[in-house]
Design a protein around this motif. Sequence first.
Motif, PDB file in Angstrom:
ATOM      1  N   LEU A 171      76.108  64.189  33.395  1.00  0.00           N
ATOM      2  CA  LEU A 171      77.518  64.317  33.396  1.00  0.00           C
ATOM      3  C   LEU A 171      77.941  65.446  34.409  1.00  0.00           C
ATOM      4  N   LEU A 172      78.652  64.817  35.250  1.00  0.00           N
ATOM      5  CA  LEU A 172      79.384  65.626  36.452  1.00  0.00           C
ATOM      6  C   LEU A 172      80.847  65.414  36.198  1.00  0.00           C
ATOM      7  N   ARG A 173      81.516  66.363  36.606  1.00  0.00           N
ATOM      8  CA  ARG A 173      83.092  66.217  36.736  1.00  0.00           C
ATOM      9  C   ARG A 173      83.480  66.419  38.285  1.00  0.00           C
ATOM     10  N   VAL A 174      84.528  65.664  38.704  1.00  0.00           N
ATOM     11  CA  VAL A 174      84.958  65.962  40.090  1.00  0.00           C
ATOM     12  C   VAL A 174      85.504  67.529  40.062  1.00  0.00           C
ATOM     13  N   LYS A 175      85.186  68.420  41.198  1.00  0.00           N
ATOM     14  CA  LYS A 175      85.346  69.780  41.240  1.00  0.00           C
ATOM     15  C   LYS A 175      85.481  70.042  42.613  1.00  0.00           C
ATOM     16  N   LYS A 176      86.468  70.848  43.173  1.00  0.00           N
ATOM     17  CA  LYS A 176      86.678  71.213  44.209  1.00  0.00           C
ATOM     18  C   LYS A 176      86.817  70.048  45.248  1.00  0.00           C
ATOM     19  N   ASN A 177      87.693  69.052  44.753  1.00  0.00           N
ATOM     20  CA  ASN A 177      87.823  67.877  45.787  1.00  0.00           C
ATOM     21  C   ASN A 177      86.549  66.980  46.243  1.00  0.00           C
ATOM     22  N   LYS A 229      66.343  58.110  40.272  1.00  0.00           N
ATOM     23  CA  LYS A 229      66.280  58.209  38.773  1.00  0.00           C
ATOM     24  C   LYS A 229      67.479  58.877  38.201  1.00  0.00           C
ATOM     25  N   ILE A 230      68.246  59.508  39.124  1.00  0.00           N
ATOM     26  CA  ILE A 230      69.290  60.331  38.720  1.00  0.00           C
ATOM     27  C   ILE A 230      70.720  59.512  38.815  1.00  0.00           C
ATOM     28  N   VAL A 231      71.539  59.537  37.722  1.00  0.00           N
ATOM     29  CA  VAL A 231      72.577  58.563  37.928  1.00  0.00           C
ATOM     30  C   VAL A 231      73.778  59.559  37.313  1.00  0.00           C
ATOM     31  N   PRO A 232      74.531  60.000  38.360  1.00  0.00           N
ATOM     32  CA  PRO A 232      75.742  60.609  37.901  1.00  0.00           C
ATOM     33  C   PRO A 232      76.804  59.866  37.149  1.00  0.00           C
ATOM     34  N   GLU A 251      78.910  63.254  45.717  1.00  0.00           N
ATOM     35  CA  GLU A 251      78.935  64.417  46.797  1.00  0.00           C
ATOM     36  C   GLU A 251      78.366  65.636  45.736  1.00  0.00           C
ATOM     37  N   ARG A 252      78.919  65.685  44.587  1.00  0.00           N
ATOM     38  CA  ARG A 252      77.974  66.921  43.606  1.00  0.00           C
ATOM     39  C   ARG A 252      76.796  66.812  43.509  1.00  0.00           C
ATOM     40  N   LEU A 253      76.302  65.435  43.204  1.00  0.00           N
ATOM     41  CA  LEU A 253      74.863  65.140  42.989  1.00  0.00           C
ATOM     42  C   LEU A 253      74.106  65.503  44.139  1.00  0.00           C
ATOM     43  N   LYS A 254      74.765  65.013  45.204  1.00  0.00           N
ATOM     44  CA  LYS A 254      73.978  65.320  46.469  1.00  0.00           C
ATOM     45  C   LYS A 254      73.587  66.706  46.817  1.00  0.00           C
ATOM     46  N   ALA A 255      74.813  67.378  46.642  1.00  0.00           N
ATOM     47  CA  ALA A 255      74.658  68.874  46.746  1.00  0.00           C
ATOM     48  C   ALA A 255      73.629  69.371  45.786  1.00  0.00           C
ATOM     49  N   LEU A 256      73.613  69.100  44.471  1.00  0.00           N
ATOM     50  CA  LEU A 256      72.915  69.303  43.509  1.00  0.00           C
ATOM     51  C   LEU A 256      71.312  69.239  43.816  1.00  0.00           C
ATOM     52  N   GLY A 288      75.637  69.545  31.568  1.00  0.00           N
ATOM     53  CA  GLY A 288      75.155  70.964  32.280  1.00  0.00           C
ATOM     54  C   GLY A 288      74.146  70.910  33.239  1.00  0.00           C
ATOM     55  N   GLY A 289      73.824  69.605  33.727  1.00  0.00           N
ATOM     56  CA  GLY A 289      72.699  69.401  34.682  1.00  0.00           C
ATOM     57  C   GLY A 289      73.115  70.119  36.127  1.00  0.00           C
TER      58      GLY A 289
END
Length: 170
Positions: free
Chosen positions: A67-73, A102-105, A78-83, A42-43
């Motif tokens: 924990l991240l899921r692939v979302k919207k292609n 320090k953050i690893v997806p 990419e999601r971590l960068k946007a986050l 839920g990060g």
Amino acid sequence: MRDIDEINAEALNENAAIKQAILSGDSNVQKFYDNAVVFITGGSGFIGKQLIEKLLRSCNIMKIYVLLRVKKNKTIEERLKALLDDPVYDDLHKEQPNFVHKIVPIEGDIESLKLGIDDESWKTLAEEVSVIIHAAATVNFNEAVKKATLTNVRGAREVLKLAEICKHLK
């Protein structure tokens, strides 16, 4: 009624006191998280972003797996960068510009068995993680029962399965 300058001055004084307390490193929370390797579900949500920012700003965290899921292609990278481009991290970018390292997806999905995590990453988490924070959930009260159950019940069960095998869990 107070004017904006008075309110801002009061907020700055409170922030200064908080920063001083953080710098002291004396809190039990800081001691608990000292050199911790944290796994967060839920990060990418509202609470998760605030939590990650607070942990990195206030504690000596070694690493945070998110924990991240692939979302919207978009890939998890990419999601971590946007986050991390979220304004909640603006001060952290200024004060600790290397915090992003320090953050690893971790690719996965809270609805899946083993959280959708591949075997190699699952083993890595079991070897390294000392703290787990499960903040993923669906809060959509119009969600289909099956989806809500997979997210909120199976997800919690699978996080507990991971916790059972973590060798350094506090």
